[in-house]
Design an enzyme around this catalytic site. Structure first.
Site, PDB file in Angstrom:
ATOM      1  N   HIS A 138      33.689  41.798  35.868  1.00  0.00           N
ATOM      2  CA  HIS A 138      35.117  40.981  35.918  1.00  0.00           C
ATOM      3  C   HIS A 138      35.976  41.517  36.306  1.00  0.00           C
ATOM      4  CE1 HIS A 138      37.551  37.203  35.372  1.00  0.00           C
ATOM      5  NE2 HIS A 138      38.263  38.292  35.116  1.00  0.00           N
ATOM      6  N   GLU A 139      36.516  42.241  35.713  1.00  0.00           N
ATOM      7  CA  GLU A 139      38.029  43.156  35.560  1.00  0.00           C
ATOM      8  C   GLU A 139      38.221  44.211  37.203  1.00  0.00           C
ATOM      9  OE1 GLU A 139      40.537  41.918  34.547  1.00  0.00           O
ATOM     10  OE2 GLU A 139      39.415  40.341  32.548  1.00  0.00           O
TER      11      GLU A 139
ATOM     12  N   HIS B  70      38.450  41.590  40.123  1.00  0.00           N
ATOM     13  CA  HIS B  70      40.264  41.823  40.952  1.00  0.00           C
ATOM     14  C   HIS B  70      40.402  43.219  41.511  1.00  0.00           C
ATOM     15  CE1 HIS B  70      41.054  37.719  38.369  1.00  0.00           C
ATOM     16  NE2 HIS B  70      41.241  38.414  37.177  1.00  0.00           N
TER      17      HIS B  70
ATOM     18  N   HIS C 218      40.031  43.378  44.577  1.00  0.00           N
ATOM     19  CA  HIS C 218      40.772  41.886  45.328  1.00  0.00           C
ATOM     20  C   HIS C 218      42.184  42.785  46.011  1.00  0.00           C
ATOM     21  CE1 HIS C 218      42.910  37.698  45.364  1.00  0.00           C
ATOM     22  NE2 HIS C 218      42.420  38.494  46.811  1.00  0.00           N
TER      23      HIS C 218
HETATM   24 ZN   LIG Z   1      40.284  37.326  35.385  1.00  0.00          ZN
END
Ligand SMILES: [Zn+2]
Length: 652
Positions: A440-441, A444, A447
Site C-alpha cells: 500500500h505505502e 503511494h 505516485h
Molecule cells: Zn494510504
C-alpha cells in the site's frame, strides 16, 4: 532549524510583498513561478523537520518543532487569506492563453479555488462572517472531540472474577491487570480505549460483558452516556448549521456540494447513486453471511455478537494462522520481491546508495533509475518499530518534483512502517497484513516518484483529489493477493522455500469472510454522513437520529438498540476532515479494484497496461481532471463490478 524557518518566513514575506507591490506586470512567470518556488523551498525545509519529529523521538527536536509549528501555521493563514495575491492569480488566469497548457492552467485554477473556498474573494461583511464561522466551527469540533475523550476516560469496569473474562487475549488481560494495580485494586480494571474494546468484542466469550462494552462504546458523548456534560447533541446541530452557512456564503447550496468542489465525484446525486448501487448489490451477500453466521452461532445475533461470531467462524472454516504465514515473509525478501515487481511493471530499477546521511542505522536510501538509465528520484525507507517512533505506516514527501527555473529537482520521499525489529538471527518476519501494508505505502511512493509534472503544487500526490489519492496505494495492495507475486516475496528462513500454494489458498479464502456485512456497515456510515450534509435545511429542525434510522432502514441488516448514539462519537465527520467525504473510502476502493481488473484482463504484468496506468494516472499529479484521466486509462468510467468480485460479493 528554528532560525532557518524564521529566516525563510521573513524572506518569503518580503519577496511576496515586493511581487505584489507591482501589480502591473504579473503573469505566470513573474507571479506563479516564484510563489510555487517559495512553497517548494518551504517544503524542502519543513518536511525533513516533521519527518524527524516522527521517527527520531528526540526531546530537543520536538521542542524546536513545537516552536516552529505556530509560525508556519500563521504564515500559511497569511497566504491563504491574502486578497491581493488572490486577485493577482485571478489576473494571471484571465491572461493565460490557449497555449498555456493543462498543467499551468490547473495550478492556477487550484490556487484560485482554494482562495474562494477560504472566503478570500467575498465582500467585506461576508468575509468577516465567514471567518467568524470558521472560528466557531473549529471550537465546536474541538469540543465534540473533547467530549468523546472525556466520556471515554471517565469510564471503567472493574472485574475480579477471571471466569467472566474467558477468551480475552493475554495482552489485553495484562494491560487491564496493570491498570487495576495502578489503582490498588484486585483483578482487572478495564478502560474504553479502542484496543480493549476491540479485544472484548472479538474474543470475550461472556456475552453480557460484550453488551456492557457495546453500550458504553455506542453511547460515548451522548445523552445516553454517564454524564450530560459530555453530550454532543448541541455540537452536532451547530456544526451542521455552521457548515451549511459557510457553504452558502461561498456559493454552494449545501455543505455536500462545498465538499465535492475539491473531489473527483461530480455531484451529490452521483455519490448517492454510487452508495445506493453498492448497497443494493451487496445486500444478498450480506443476508447470506448473516444467515450463515446465525446458523453457526445457533442464535439470533445482536450487534455485540457479530464480531465475536465472525472471528469464531473464520477460525473454524479457514484456520490460517498469522504465525505460520509469518515464517515465509522475512522483510528483506518481501522488499526485494516488491522492487522486482516495480521493475517488471514500470521498468524502474531501485539502487541502494550507501553514502546518504541517515537518522538511524535501520534506515536505507534507494535511488530510482528508469529504463534509459536516468535517475528520476529516490526514497528513504525505515520499516522497523523502535522507541520514539510514531506508530503506523505512511509515506511522506521529502522533496517534490519541480522544474521551473532551469534547476530541476527530483522527487524524494520517505516510506515508514513499524514492523517487528530484527531478531537475533537478523530477521524481521512479517504477517501477510504487514505485507499488504508495505505494498500500500509503496503504491503511494510510486505516485510520488513517477510524476512528470514540473509544478510542485500539482506534482506527485499534490493536488490530487481526496477521494482519488488512495487509488495508487489500494491498487498496489491487490498484487499482495497474487500468488505469482507472493512467491517472489517469500522464502522460509531455513529451507528457502516460497509460500506453499495450499497456505496461500487458505489465506485467499479467508480474505472475504464477512465482506458483505462489512460493506453494508461502511455504506451506512457513508450514506448517513452524506445525506446529513446534503439534505440539511436551516429553517427546519434536523433530527439526526431520525436521519440515521432512515439510512439504517435502507442499508443495515441489524437492529440497533434504541440507546445507540452512533452520530455522537462519529469523529471522522464531526471533528475530522471526512465531512461529506466518508464515501471516499469506498470510492477509492472501487477505483483501485477496477484499475486492477484492467491488469487482470490483460495479464497482471502486461507492460502495455502498466505503461498506460503510469502515463494516465501515476505521472499526472493534480494536473488533469482525474475522471478524464481515469477514462483515458480504462476506456470508460469506473465500474463497481470489480470491487464486488474482489470482495466475493456475488449479487446473483
Ligand atoms: Zn494510504
Amino acid at each position: 532549524m528554528l532560525p532557518a524557518v524564521e529566516q525563510l518566513i521573513r524572506d518569503h514575506r518580503q519577496k511576496l510583498n515586493t511581487l505584489l507591490d507591482d501589480q502591473s506586470d504579473l503573469n505566470f512567470e513573474s507571479l506563479v513561478v516564484p510563489v510555487e518556488l517559495m512553497e517548494h523551498e518551504l517544503g524542502r525545509v519543513w518536511s525533513p523537520v516533521t519527518h524527524l519529529q516522527s521517527v527520531l523521538g528526540s526531546r530537543d527536536w520536538r521542542d524546536a518543532y513545537n516552536q516552529a509549528l505556530p509560525l508556519l501555521t500563521e504564515h500559511g493563514t497569511e497566504i491563504s487569506q491574502n486578497a491581493k495575491l488572490q486577485s493577482a492569480y485571478a489576473g494571471v488566469e484571465a491572461s493565460l492563453g490557449e497555449a498555456a497548457g493543462e498543467a499551468r492552467r490547473s495550478a492556477v485554477e487550484h490556487a484560485l479555488r482554494e482562495f474562494h473556498l477560504a472566503g478570500v474573494d467575498l465582500p467585506e461583511a461576508d468575509k468577516d462572517r465567514f471567518k467568524e464561522i470558521m472560528q466557531s466551527l473549529a471550537a465546536a469540533q474541538a469540543s465534540f472531540e473533547h467530549n468523546i475523550q472525556d466520556a471515554t476516560d471517565a469510564w471503567s469496569l472493574h472485574i475480579q472474577d477471571i471466569e467472566e473474562l474467558s477468551g480475552i487475549p493475554k495482552q489485553a488481560m495484562e494491560r487491564a491487570a496493570e491498570h487495576a494495580q495502578e489503582k490498588q485494586l484486585e483483578g482487572w480494571l478495564w478502560a474504553l480505549d479502542y484496543p480493549s474494546y476491540d479485544s472484548i468484542m472479538t474474543h470475550a466469550h461472556n456475552r453480557q460483558l460484550r453488551e456492557i462494552f457495546y453500550r458504553a462504546w455506542s453511547t460515548r458523548g451522548s445523552d445516553q452516556g454517564d454524564s450530560a456534560a459530555w453530550d454532543n447533541s448541541e455540537n452536532i446541530i451547530s456544526i451542521l448549521a455552521l457548515r451549511h452557512e459557510a457553504a452558502n456564503l461561498v456559493g454552494f447550496e449545501s455543505y455536500a456540494d462545498y465538499s465535492l468542489a475539491t473531489k473527483m465525484a461530480g455531484s451529490s446525486d452521483e455519490v448517492l447513486n454510487f452508495l445506493r448501487e453498492l448497497s443494493a448489490r451487496s445486500r444478498n451477500a450480506a443476508e447470506r453471511e448473516l444467515a450463515d453466521l446465525q446458523d453457526f452461532a445457533g442464535m439470533q445475533l445482536q450487534p455485540w455478537d457479530l464480531t465475536f461470531w465472525l472471528e469464531k467462524y473464520k477460525q473454524s472454516r479457514f484456520s490460517v494462522s498469522n504465525e505460520e504465514l509469518r515464517q515465509y515473509f522475512p522483510a528483506r525478501t518481501v522488499i526485494n520481491g516488491l522492487f522486482a515487481l516495480a521493475g517488471r511493471l514500470y521498468g524502474v530499477e531501485l539502487i541502494e546508495l550507501n553514502d546518504v546521511a541517515m537518522w538511524h542505522e535501520d534506515a536505507r536510501y534507494f535511488a530510482v533509475r528508469n529504463d534509459v538509465d536516468e535517475v528520476i528520484g529516490g526514497f528513504y525507507i525505515d520499516i522497523y518499530a523502535r522507541n520514539g517512533k510514531r506508530n503506523g505506516a505512511w509515506v511522506d514527501e521529502c522533496v517534490s518534483r519541480q522544474n521551473l527555473d532551469g534547476k530541476a529537482e527530483l522527487p524524494v520521499g520517505y516510506l515508514v512502517c513499524n514492523f517487528p525489529p530484527l531478531d537475533d538471527a537478523g530477521l524481521s518476519l512479517l504477517t501477510h497484513d504487514d505485507v499488504v501494508t508495505l505494498f500500500h505505502e509503496f503504491g503511494h511512493m510510486m505516485h510520488h516518484l513517477l510524476t512528470r509534472i514540473d509544478l510542485p503544487s500539482i506534482s506527485g500526490i499534490n493536488g490530487v483529489p481526496w477521494d482519488a489519492v488512495e487509488l495508487p496505494s489500494q491498487f498496489m495492495e491487490n498484487f499482495a493477493w497474487n500468488y505469482d507475486v507472493l512467491r517472489k516475496c517469500s522464502a522460509h528462513p531455513e529451507s528457502g522455500a516460497p509460500l506453499p500454494r495450499d497456505l496461500f489458498d487458505k489465506l485467499e479464502q479467508s480474505r472475504n469472510a464477512g465482506a458483505g456485512l462489512a460493506m453494508l456497515r461502511q455504506l451506512e456510515l457513508a450514506m448517513f454522513d452524506f445525506r446529513l450534509h446534503a439534505e440539511y435545511e436551516p429553517d427546519k429542525s434536523i433530527d439526526v437520529l431520525e436521519m440515521l434510522q432512515s439510512v439504517r432502514d435502507e442499508v443495515s441488516l441489524l437492529e440497533h438498540p434504541p440507546y445507540n448514539r452512533l452520530p455522537h462519537a462519529f469523529s471522522h465527520i464531526f471533528a475530522g476532515g471526512y465531512a461529506a467525504g466518508y464515501y471516499s473510502y469506498k470510492w477509492a476502493e472501487v477505483l483501485a479494484a477496477d484499475a486492477f481488473a484492467a491488469f487482470e484482463e490483460a495479464g497482471i504484468f502486461d507492460p502495455a497496461t502498466a505503461q498506460r496506468f503510469r502515463r494516465e494516472i501515476l505521472e499526472i499529479g493534480g494536473s488533469r481532471d482525474i475522471m478524464q484521466a481515469y477514462i483515458a486509462f480504462r476506456g470508460r468510467k469506473p465500474s463497481i463490478d470489480a470491487l464486488l468480485r474482489q470482495d466475493g460479493i456475488n449479487d446473483a
